[in-house]
Structure formats: C-alpha cells, structure tokens
Scaffold this motif. Structure first.
Motif, PDB file in Angstrom:
ATOM      1  N   UNK A 267       0.820  -1.157  -0.002  1.00 21.44           N
ATOM      2  CA  UNK A 267       0.344  -0.278   0.150  1.00 21.44           C
ATOM      3  C   UNK A 267       0.449   1.340  -0.263  1.00 21.44           C
ATOM      4  N   UNK A 268       2.168   0.845   0.200  1.00 23.43           N
ATOM      5  CA  UNK A 268       3.502   2.255   0.242  1.00 23.43           C
ATOM      6  C   UNK A 268       4.582   2.019  -0.428  1.00 23.43           C
ATOM      7  N   UNK A 269       4.365   1.642  -1.681  1.00 24.73           N
ATOM      8  CA  UNK A 269       5.201   1.098  -2.298  1.00 24.73           C
ATOM      9  C   UNK A 269       6.593   2.119  -2.633  1.00 24.73           C
ATOM     10  N   UNK A 270       6.491   3.184  -2.518  1.00 18.43           N
ATOM     11  CA  UNK A 270       7.415   4.301  -2.364  1.00 18.43           C
ATOM     12  C   UNK A 270       8.133   4.503  -1.343  1.00 18.43           C
ATOM     13  N   UNK A 271       7.832   3.891   0.308  1.00 19.66           N
ATOM     14  CA  UNK A 271       8.543   4.067   1.262  1.00 19.66           C
ATOM     15  C   UNK A 271       8.795   2.418   1.389  1.00 19.66           C
ATOM     16  N   UNK A 272      10.059   2.449   2.775  1.00 23.84           N
ATOM     17  CA  UNK A 272      11.080   1.273   2.915  1.00 23.84           C
ATOM     18  C   UNK A 272       9.825   1.126   4.081  1.00 23.84           C
ATOM     19  N   UNK A 273      10.027  -0.514   4.592  1.00 23.84           N
ATOM     20  CA  UNK A 273       9.561  -0.675   5.391  1.00 23.84           C
ATOM     21  C   UNK A 273       9.785   0.247   7.112  1.00 23.84           C
ATOM     22  N   UNK A 274      10.955   0.662   6.658  1.00 26.93           N
ATOM     23  CA  UNK A 274      12.282   1.746   8.109  1.00 26.93           C
ATOM     24  C   UNK A 274      11.612   2.696   8.377  1.00 26.93           C
ATOM     25  N   UNK A 276       7.869   4.113   7.304  1.00 29.61           N
ATOM     26  CA  UNK A 276       7.267   3.184   7.971  1.00 29.61           C
ATOM     27  C   UNK A 276       6.780   3.119   9.214  1.00 29.61           C
ATOM     28  N   UNK A 277       8.028   2.117   9.309  1.00 27.59           N
ATOM     29  CA  UNK A 277       8.294   1.982  10.874  1.00 27.59           C
ATOM     30  C   UNK A 277       8.134   2.967  12.305  1.00 27.59           C
ATOM     31  N   UNK A 291      -7.750   7.626  10.851  1.00 23.31           N
ATOM     32  CA  UNK A 291      -6.667   8.871  10.958  1.00 23.31           C
ATOM     33  C   UNK A 291      -5.661   8.686  11.085  1.00 23.31           C
ATOM     34  N   UNK A 292      -5.823   8.025  12.467  1.00 23.03           N
ATOM     35  CA  UNK A 292      -3.347   7.920  12.623  1.00 23.03           C
ATOM     36  C   UNK A 292      -3.453   6.984  11.379  1.00 23.03           C
ATOM     37  N   UNK A 293      -3.774   6.690  10.607  1.00 24.50           N
ATOM     38  CA  UNK A 293      -3.021   5.304   9.565  1.00 24.50           C
ATOM     39  C   UNK A 293      -2.671   6.567   8.073  1.00 24.50           C
ATOM     40  N   UNK A 294      -3.794   7.913   8.241  1.00 24.05           N
ATOM     41  CA  UNK A 294      -3.594   9.089   6.876  1.00 24.05           C
ATOM     42  C   UNK A 294      -2.585   9.851   7.414  1.00 24.05           C
ATOM     43  N   UNK A 295      -2.501   9.631   8.660  1.00 24.17           N
ATOM     44  CA  UNK A 295      -1.492  10.652   8.906  1.00 24.17           C
ATOM     45  C   UNK A 295      -0.186   9.955   9.321  1.00 24.17           C
ATOM     46  N   UNK A 296      -0.030   9.361   9.724  1.00 26.73           N
ATOM     47  CA  UNK A 296       1.289   8.751   9.963  1.00 26.73           C
ATOM     48  C   UNK A 296       2.156   7.500   8.842  1.00 26.73           C
ATOM     49  N   UNK A 297       0.680   7.374   8.098  1.00 21.34           N
ATOM     50  CA  UNK A 297       1.412   6.278   6.689  1.00 21.34           C
ATOM     51  C   UNK A 297       1.070   6.523   5.955  1.00 21.34           C
ATOM     52  N   UNK A 298      -0.035   7.985   5.580  1.00 22.79           N
ATOM     53  CA  UNK A 298       0.124   8.678   4.124  1.00 22.79           C
ATOM     54  C   UNK A 298      -1.263   7.322   3.672  1.00 22.79           C
ATOM     55  N   UNK A 299      -1.785   6.579   4.097  1.00 27.01           N
ATOM     56  CA  UNK A 299      -3.290   5.951   3.630  1.00 27.01           C
ATOM     57  C   UNK A 299      -4.519   6.707   3.192  1.00 27.01           C
ATOM     58  N   UNK A 300      -4.851   6.146   2.280  1.00 26.67           N
ATOM     59  CA  UNK A 300      -6.604   6.462   2.136  1.00 26.67           C
ATOM     60  C   UNK A 300      -7.415   5.851   2.590  1.00 26.67           C
ATOM     61  N   UNK A 301      -8.822   6.235   2.673  1.00 28.95           N
ATOM     62  CA  UNK A 301      -9.531   5.850   3.327  1.00 28.95           C
ATOM     63  C   UNK A 301      -9.562   4.065   2.986  1.00 28.95           C
ATOM     64  N   UNK A 302      -9.795   4.160   1.550  1.00 26.00           N
ATOM     65  CA  UNK A 302      -9.656   2.527   0.886  1.00 26.00           C
ATOM     66  C   UNK A 302      -8.978   2.045   1.459  1.00 26.00           C
ATOM     67  N   UNK A 303      -6.900   2.437   1.481  1.00 23.48           N
ATOM     68  CA  UNK A 303      -6.294   1.798   1.242  1.00 23.48           C
ATOM     69  C   UNK A 303      -6.569   1.241   3.119  1.00 23.48           C
ATOM     70  N   UNK A 304      -6.552   1.919   3.981  1.00 23.18           N
ATOM     71  CA  UNK A 304      -6.840   1.627   5.393  1.00 23.18           C
ATOM     72  C   UNK A 304      -7.677   0.798   5.281  1.00 23.18           C
ATOM     73  N   UNK A 323       3.051  -5.351   7.548  1.00 31.14           N
ATOM     74  CA  UNK A 323       1.742  -5.959   6.937  1.00 31.14           C
ATOM     75  C   UNK A 323       1.165  -4.601   5.910  1.00 31.14           C
ATOM     76  N   UNK A 324       0.984  -3.485   6.023  1.00 31.52           N
ATOM     77  CA  UNK A 324       1.322  -2.542   4.994  1.00 31.52           C
ATOM     78  C   UNK A 324       1.508  -2.440   3.958  1.00 31.52           C
ATOM     79  N   UNK A 325       3.073  -2.668   4.017  1.00 34.63           N
ATOM     80  CA  UNK A 325       4.373  -3.019   2.881  1.00 34.63           C
ATOM     81  C   UNK A 325       3.269  -4.748   2.460  1.00 34.63           C
TER      82      UNK A 325
END
Length: 406
Positions: A267-274, A276-277, A291-304, A323-325
C-alpha cells in the motif's frame, strides 16, 4: 445465384490494424475495399480514446519489445512499424503528440475522434472504399461470403487481410465469431481469453459497499517473483487498473493452474519498511485508527479499509509497517471478455508465416488482436495492432507482386 464482386484487395475489419493495412496497401498502389460489420468504423479505437488515447510509449526499444513477453511474435512487428513511426504517422495526420510523465505518448487532443476523422480523410484521398454493415460469414471457394443490408453478397479478391479483432468489448464489434470459421478452414486458433482485466477478490461488505470506485495510488502488486508498481481501483468484485492489468497473464495462469492467485499488495510502494515503522512509532493520540493511518502512514480511507479487512491491525510499528507493505490477497478469478480491455489467444504463430499469411489459405493475411499475442496497457496494444497491420499489408503487396510476375 449470388453474383460475385471482384476486388483488388479486401480488408475485413475496420479497427486500427485493418485501417493501417488499408493505408499501407493504398500507398502501395492497390485499390482497397474495407468491409466492417458495425454501422461505423473504429468503435473500439474510439472507446480506447475516452480516457486519453495512449498511442505508444517512448521507452527504449529493448524494454518496449520485452513488454510482449519472451518469444512473442508481436515483438518482431515493431521492426516494420515502431513507436517512432507511430508518432510520426499521427503528427502527419495533423495530430500533435506529447509525452506524459510516465513516458506514454498521447495526441494533444487526448481523444481518438480527431485522429480517426483525419485518418479516414486520408484513406478517402487514397481511394480506399469503406463499407459498413458487411458481416463476414466465411469462405465460399476462393470468395468471401457476407451478409449485408441488401442480402447475401460474395466478394473475390486477389489478396485479403482479416483484421477481425479478438473478443473483448464485444458490443463494439469484436465478438470472436470468426473463430469457428477459421477453424473450419484448417486454421489453429488458441482459445480467446480476457486480458488487461479486473480480478475477483472477496471483500467484506464494508469495503465492497463503501469503497468501490476508490483509487489506490502508489501501490505495488506482486505475484510470485514479479512486482509491478502503479495504481489500481477497488471494485465491488475485486480490483482493476494498471497494476492489475500488467500482471494479467500471470494471474490468469495461476488461477488456471491452482484455482487462485496469491497476490501481495504494497500500500506504500514509495516507502521502505523502516521509513514506515519510524512514522508509525509516533504517538497516536486521540486519532481514530483510520485517521492515524492516514496521518502517519499516508493511507487513503480505501487503503486503510483494505488493511483492516484482512484482520486486526497488528500491534507495534514494525509489524504494522510489514502489514502495510505486504497485504495478502487471494484472486479467485478474472472478469470475462465483456469487461476485458484486450484478448489473449487467437490465430497461432504456427498458422501464419512471417508475412502473417495463413498457411491454410494462401493470399489471406491476418492482423491485429485476432492473432495470438498479449501485452499490457500503456501504448503497447495499439502499437502492436498498428504494426501488425503494416506487416500484413506488406506481405499482401509482396504476394500480389509475385502473383503478377507469375
């Protein structure tokens, strides 16, 4: 008894491959008649232009050729008519082109209708005759049989180019009705299968009802050893879009062999696991999980929603980043030909020679999607269709010249 009309060259099918064959043959000094079963020509071509007509791609030729798969017959057609020729051809019709940020090449008009109008105008100037509502029903000796608004008609030609399309988007004219006709004439045809098509994923009611139609941007999709980066869209039945289409042959093969295809969605191919962590290790505060996933990980509502659809959000920044990756999805099927962008399968490579002439019917050439080849979206489908039309037309010109000299 039905009277038989005699022609120099007949082309059956007025899509990109057929029209390109017509132009090449007319430039070679031949009188060309194009016959199509629909009320107007180029219907699938016009549909392809609705979202911006992707004519070809600007990437290096070696990489371009590789998009057709190892050993594909389509790759060789580019020697006759490659990406540079396609761009020059469009601009010669007064349709200025531009290269998008991804390297794809489009007409500046971003649609097919101006290009098609200019193309038909050029064909008219070359003396090409186009007839619509002529449905090919098969061979009758050396002639072609048709059903027309005026009844049954027969046409005999010195050379024939069949450009009948595959079976995708059948309502636009390419329904695969030619398959039993050619098989009856001794031509081997690989089964027509949907390609560049959506896959079935069993979403929960929440994802299906609330997020169908939502885009997933900047993702990676993996099947086995192959990963594709791009975009996709959530649908009620599963997933569709560029990243899915690029894996179509592999997904289709896995489902045929194993009954399902195990996909991994990043879901975030432009970021590494590190990376994101590190972001996810920050305090959540009073934010909801979404909201936390949107703010911290940049996930859209659909991705979350997809992330949560496969199970509870794991505790700990490292586990959540993993998990996100690596969201695991099971594709249980593909959509049918009526929803497919293109068709795999068709007249096999062994049934034609290098000129795309049928071994079983000398003087009859084939072009376009009715041949057995496959390619992703991104300009590769149209490019190969154009190129196959040129190859078939040049083959027909050589055949006609040899027949005259004999």
């Amino acid at each position: 008894m039905t009277e038989t009309e005699s022609c120099d060259v007949v082309i059956v099918g007025a899509g990109p491959a057929g029209l390109m064959a017509a132009e090449t043959l007319a430039n070679g000094g031949r009188r060309v008649v194009v016959l199509d079963r629909m009320p107007s020509v180029g219907r699938k071509f016009l549909m392809a232009g609705r979202g911006g007509l992707n004519l070809t791609h600007s990437e290096p030729v070696e990489r371009f050729v590789g998009r057709y798969g190892a050993g594909s017959v389509a790759a060789g057609w580019l020697d006759a008519f490659g990406p540079a020729q396609t761009t020059a051809w469009a601009e010669g019709l007064g349709q200025e082109t531009f290269m998008g940020s991804s390297g794809r090449v489009f007409p500046k008009a971003m649609k097919a209708s101006p290009l098609l109008r200019a193309w038909l105008g050029r064909l008219g100037e070359l003396g090409v005759e186009v007839r619509t509502r002529w449905t090919w029903t098969g061979f009758d000796g050396d002639a072609l049989a048709f059903e027309t608004p005026e009844g049954a008609r027969m046409v005999a030609a010195k050379a024939v180019v069949l450009a009948l399309g595959g079976a995708s988007w059948p309502r636009l004219g390419s329904d695969g009705a030619w398959v039993p006709v050619l098989e009856g004439a001794g031509v081997e045809v690989a089964p027509l299968m949907p390609s560049n098509v959506g896959v079935d994923v069993a979403w929960s009611d929440i994802v299906r009802e609330r997020f169908a139609g939502s885009p997933l941007k900047g993702i990676g999709l993996t099947l086995g050893e192959r990963t594709v980066r791009g975009e996709a869209m959530v649908t009620r039945y599963g997933l569709e879009g560029g990243a899915v289409y690029a894996l179509s042959p592999d997904i289709r093969a896995a489902i045929e062999t194993d009954g399902a295809a195990d996909l991994v969605l990043d879901l975030r191919a432009d970021m590494s696991v590190e990376q994101l962590a590190e972001r996810l290790s920050r305090p959540r505060g009073k934010d909801s999980v979404s909201n936390w996933l949107r703010k911290a990980a940049g996930l859209s509502p659909a991705a979350a929603a997809i992330l949560r659809d496969i199970g509870p959000v794991p505790p700990g920044a490292q586990k959540l980043a993993l998990r996100i990756k690596g969201v695991r999805l099971k594709a249980t099927g593909v959509q049918g030909l009526e929803r497919a962008i293109s068709t795999a399968g068709g007249v096999t490579a062994g049934s034609v020679d290098d000129r795309l002439m049928l071994a079983a019917r000398p003087g009859v050439f084939t072009a376009g999607e009715m041949l057995d080849w496959d390619a992703p979206t991104g300009g590769y489908l149209l490019q190969a269709s154009f190129a196959s039309g040129v190859v078939a037309a040049k083959g027909a010109l050589a055949w006609l010249e040899a027949s005259t000299s004999d």
